[in-house]
Design a protein around this motif. Sequence first.
Motif, mmCIF file in Angstrom:
data_model
loop_
_atom_site.group_PDB
_atom_site.id
_atom_site.type_symbol
_atom_site.label_atom_id
_atom_site.label_comp_id
_atom_site.label_asym_id
_atom_site.label_seq_id
_atom_site.Cartn_x
_atom_site.Cartn_y
_atom_site.Cartn_z
ATOM 1 N N ALA A 56 10.452 16.165 20.012
ATOM 2 C CA ALA A 56 10.958 14.893 19.502
ATOM 3 C C ALA A 56 10.958 13.845 20.611
ATOM 4 C CB ALA A 56 12.371 15.096 18.953
ATOM 5 N N PRO A 57 10.588 12.587 20.261
ATOM 6 C CA PRO A 57 10.280 12.083 18.914
ATOM 7 C C PRO A 57 8.788 11.975 18.626
ATOM 8 C CG PRO A 57 10.692 10.251 20.363
ATOM 9 C CD PRO A 57 10.761 11.496 21.223
ATOM 10 N N VAL A 58 7.947 12.759 19.356
ATOM 11 C CA VAL A 58 6.500 12.582 19.253
ATOM 12 C C VAL A 58 6.001 12.950 17.861
ATOM 13 C CG1 VAL A 58 4.289 13.320 20.194
ATOM 14 C CG2 VAL A 58 6.231 12.953 21.721
ATOM 15 N N GLU A 59 6.490 14.089 17.322
ATOM 16 C CA GLU A 59 5.964 14.524 16.020
ATOM 17 C C GLU A 59 6.300 13.539 14.909
ATOM 18 O OE1 GLU A 59 7.076 18.445 18.159
ATOM 19 O OE2 GLU A 59 7.935 16.455 17.915
ATOM 20 N N GLY A 60 7.548 13.067 14.865
ATOM 21 C CA GLY A 60 7.905 12.100 13.841
ATOM 22 C C GLY A 60 7.096 10.826 13.953
ATOM 23 N N PHE A 61 6.877 10.366 15.177
ATOM 24 C CA PHE A 61 6.062 9.170 15.400
ATOM 25 C C PHE A 61 4.638 9.386 14.897
ATOM 26 C CE2 PHE A 61 3.322 6.357 17.722
ATOM 27 C CZ PHE A 61 4.049 5.192 17.913
ATOM 28 N N THR A 62 4.053 10.549 15.214
ATOM 29 C CA THR A 62 2.673 10.817 14.838
ATOM 30 C C THR A 62 2.516 10.919 13.325
ATOM 31 O OG1 THR A 62 2.369 11.999 16.925
ATOM 32 C CG2 THR A 62 0.735 12.376 15.198
ATOM 33 N N LEU A 63 3.426 11.628 12.662
ATOM 34 C CA LEU A 63 3.340 11.760 11.208
ATOM 35 C C LEU A 63 3.497 10.405 10.522
ATOM 36 C CD1 LEU A 63 5.472 15.001 10.740
ATOM 37 C CD2 LEU A 63 2.992 14.794 10.484
ATOM 38 N N SER A 64 4.446 9.612 10.971
ATOM 39 C CA SER A 64 4.635 8.286 10.379
ATOM 40 C C SER A 64 3.431 7.392 10.645
ATOM 41 C CB SER A 64 5.894 7.636 10.938
ATOM 42 O OG SER A 64 7.034 8.420 10.679
ATOM 43 N N PHE A 65 2.896 7.468 11.841
ATOM 44 C CA PHE A 65 1.720 6.665 12.186
ATOM 45 C C PHE A 65 0.547 6.999 11.279
ATOM 46 C CE2 PHE A 65 -2.270 6.356 14.553
ATOM 47 C CZ PHE A 65 -2.275 5.011 14.890
ATOM 48 N N PHE A 66 0.323 8.279 11.030
ATOM 49 C CA PHE A 66 -0.787 8.689 10.164
ATOM 50 C C PHE A 66 -0.610 8.139 8.749
ATOM 51 C CE2 PHE A 66 -2.404 11.705 7.003
ATOM 52 C CZ PHE A 66 -3.752 11.687 7.310
ATOM 53 N N GLU A 67 0.602 8.206 8.227
ATOM 54 C CA GLU A 67 0.820 7.731 6.857
ATOM 55 C C GLU A 67 0.718 6.207 6.763
ATOM 56 O OE1 GLU A 67 0.869 9.536 4.296
ATOM 57 O OE2 GLU A 67 0.866 11.423 5.417
ATOM 58 N N LEU A 68 1.193 5.499 7.778
ATOM 59 C CA LEU A 68 1.035 4.037 7.767
ATOM 60 C C LEU A 68 -0.434 3.652 7.859
ATOM 61 C CD1 LEU A 68 3.989 2.896 10.055
ATOM 62 C CD2 LEU A 68 3.893 2.931 7.564
ATOM 63 N N ARG A 69 -1.192 4.355 8.675
ATOM 64 C CA ARG A 69 -2.628 4.089 8.766
ATOM 65 C C ARG A 69 -3.321 4.384 7.456
ATOM 66 N NH1 ARG A 69 -6.258 2.012 11.204
ATOM 67 N NH2 ARG A 69 -7.512 3.799 11.819
ATOM 68 N N ARG A 70 -2.926 5.463 6.812
ATOM 69 C CA ARG A 70 -3.568 5.836 5.553
ATOM 70 C C ARG A 70 -3.326 4.800 4.473
ATOM 71 N NH1 ARG A 70 -3.032 9.828 1.356
ATOM 72 N NH2 ARG A 70 -0.802 9.979 1.743
ATOM 73 N N ARG A 71 -2.267 4.021 4.619
ATOM 74 C CA ARG A 71 -1.964 2.972 3.656
ATOM 75 C C ARG A 71 -2.512 1.608 4.049
ATOM 76 N NH1 ARG A 71 0.861 7.047 2.691
ATOM 77 N NH2 ARG A 71 1.885 7.384 0.676
ATOM 78 N N GLY A 72 -3.333 1.569 5.054
ATOM 79 C CA GLY A 72 -4.044 0.348 5.374
ATOM 80 C C GLY A 72 -3.481 -0.465 6.511
ATOM 81 N N LEU A 73 -2.387 -0.022 7.166
ATOM 82 C CA LEU A 73 -1.834 -0.782 8.274
ATOM 83 C C LEU A 73 -2.683 -0.514 9.520
ATOM 84 C CD1 LEU A 73 0.577 -2.665 8.906
ATOM 85 C CD2 LEU A 73 1.778 -0.655 9.771
ATOM 86 N N PRO A 74 -3.182 -1.558 10.192
ATOM 87 C CA PRO A 74 -4.004 -1.335 11.386
ATOM 88 C C PRO A 74 -3.266 -0.506 12.419
ATOM 89 C CG PRO A 74 -4.150 -3.627 10.686
ATOM 90 C CD PRO A 74 -3.091 -2.985 9.833
ATOM 91 N N LYS A 75 -4.034 0.265 13.188
ATOM 92 C CA LYS A 75 -3.415 1.238 14.094
ATOM 93 C C LYS A 75 -2.559 0.564 15.160
ATOM 94 C CE LYS A 75 -7.584 1.623 16.948
ATOM 95 N NZ LYS A 75 -8.601 2.559 17.475
ATOM 96 N N ARG A 76 -2.987 -0.607 15.665
ATOM 97 C CA ARG A 76 -2.172 -1.274 16.678
ATOM 98 C C ARG A 76 -0.847 -1.731 16.090
ATOM 99 N NH1 ARG A 76 -3.112 -3.653 21.702
ATOM 100 N NH2 ARG A 76 -4.809 -2.164 21.791
ATOM 101 N N ARG A 77 -0.867 -2.297 14.897
ATOM 102 C CA ARG A 77 0.368 -2.749 14.266
ATOM 103 C C ARG A 77 1.266 -1.574 13.911
ATOM 104 N NH1 ARG A 77 -1.473 -6.677 9.518
ATOM 105 N NH2 ARG A 77 0.768 -6.536 9.059
ATOM 106 N N ALA A 78 0.670 -0.469 13.451
ATOM 107 C CA ALA A 78 1.479 0.708 13.095
ATOM 108 C C ALA A 78 2.165 1.294 14.322
ATOM 109 C CB ALA A 78 0.596 1.757 12.424
ATOM 110 N N SER A 79 1.427 1.445 15.420
ATOM 111 C CA SER A 79 2.022 2.031 16.619
ATOM 112 C C SER A 79 3.100 1.126 17.202
ATOM 113 C CB SER A 79 0.933 2.301 17.662
ATOM 114 O OG SER A 79 0.280 1.098 18.030
ATOM 115 N N ILE A 80 2.863 -0.183 17.215
ATOM 116 C CA ILE A 80 3.858 -1.106 17.773
ATOM 117 C C ILE A 80 5.110 -1.126 16.911
ATOM 118 C CG2 ILE A 80 4.334 -3.528 18.272
ATOM 119 C CD1 ILE A 80 1.444 -3.830 19.146
#
Length: 399
Positions: free
Chosen positions: A159-183
């Motif tokens: 923690a908190p890497v796994e939660g961040f990674t899972l959320s990042f993947f789902e935000l990306r899958r919904r069309g949010l650009p990777k830079r905006r999702a990570s920030i």
Amino acid sequence: MARDPDPTVPAPRRGPQPRHGDWSEGRRAGDRTTIDPVADPAAPADADGADGDLVRVSAASGRRFRSHRVLYPAAMLAATGVAIWITIHLVGDVSRSITAMAGFHAGWLGVAGAVEVAGLAFAGEALWRLQGRPTVIGRTAAQAASLVNLSLGAIMPAAPVEGFTLSFFELRRRGLPKRRASIALAWGQWLQARGFVLLGAASAIAAVAFGELTGRLATIAWIGVAGGGLFLVGTWLLTSHPRPLAAVGAFAVRVLPARAHPEQVREAVLRFHREAHDLLGRGARRHVSWLFLTVGPFAMGVSLWAILEAAGRPISIEEALLAAALTIVASWVPLVPGGIGVAESALTLVLHHFGVPLADGLAVALVWRGITLVGPAATGVVALAGLRFRRVHHPVPTT
């Protein structure tokens, strides 16, 4: 007429060339020896040269990775078991704590649960606001991603890497650009961590001011407040002004064995800082996002106060906020997912100092951790399943 290449002259290297003084190119394991067969044709390239070093380093890295896959879970389980044993040994008869939980007032437990739900809802609203403009994900998806990031990720081993990674993947899958999702996710975790420090500092000041911490404990509290104040001011300077943050990044590159040039790192940090603050917004929008993420830590303290009321062991609100802040800090110990065992022991001892018996303190700690850790984490599992199996109509962005 084209001439045939001279076999005695080494062919030029394709791709990016190593910079002068970049000792990371072909360095040996454990030192800064630079071996570049192009610059030095006499440099050995056999098993005793650079290629042999790379093979040995790769093999050693693979062995370390395989060993860590076994050692890390074993160390995690051992640390968790020791923490739980300390908690049980501290109280003595755990059955008294279980009996005490049966007598908790249901109404106050409902208040504690409602306050925690409100804190999680505010965090999800903050994530929706932090995605920037134009909005890509809806509020429901933002709430679910926030639960995965902040709640489910809190009980995972790294923690908190796994939660961040899972959320990042789902935000990306919904069309949010990777830079905006990570920030956006990084802002969520960062601002909430600052909220925990603010909670501890404010509650410590209130406890000393009202005479609940005296003598040596008051001195320790003031030292903690000073440290927390330095942390808040320092991190505010780093995140508000780009030049100090860029200087820190350039200094880290000069000290650590990295391939990037300090000037490149400085430019990347400045660009990242500009994009991050564009998403955070200016003026009232920025303050509202920070306020929404600060609600969560204070909600955990209020829920602890409500649970103590349910147990018939009331303490002041500032004591409950301070106990919650100290317990949250104790739960950040490495190797123990969510601080299981460590946090319960810490909260039991802090409540005992405020006049709560050990058995009742453990009962309160178990109920509070169930409401603020286990319940949100279970909800995060459901939220992740909903995000994962729901059909997405937005294409994945390419940038």
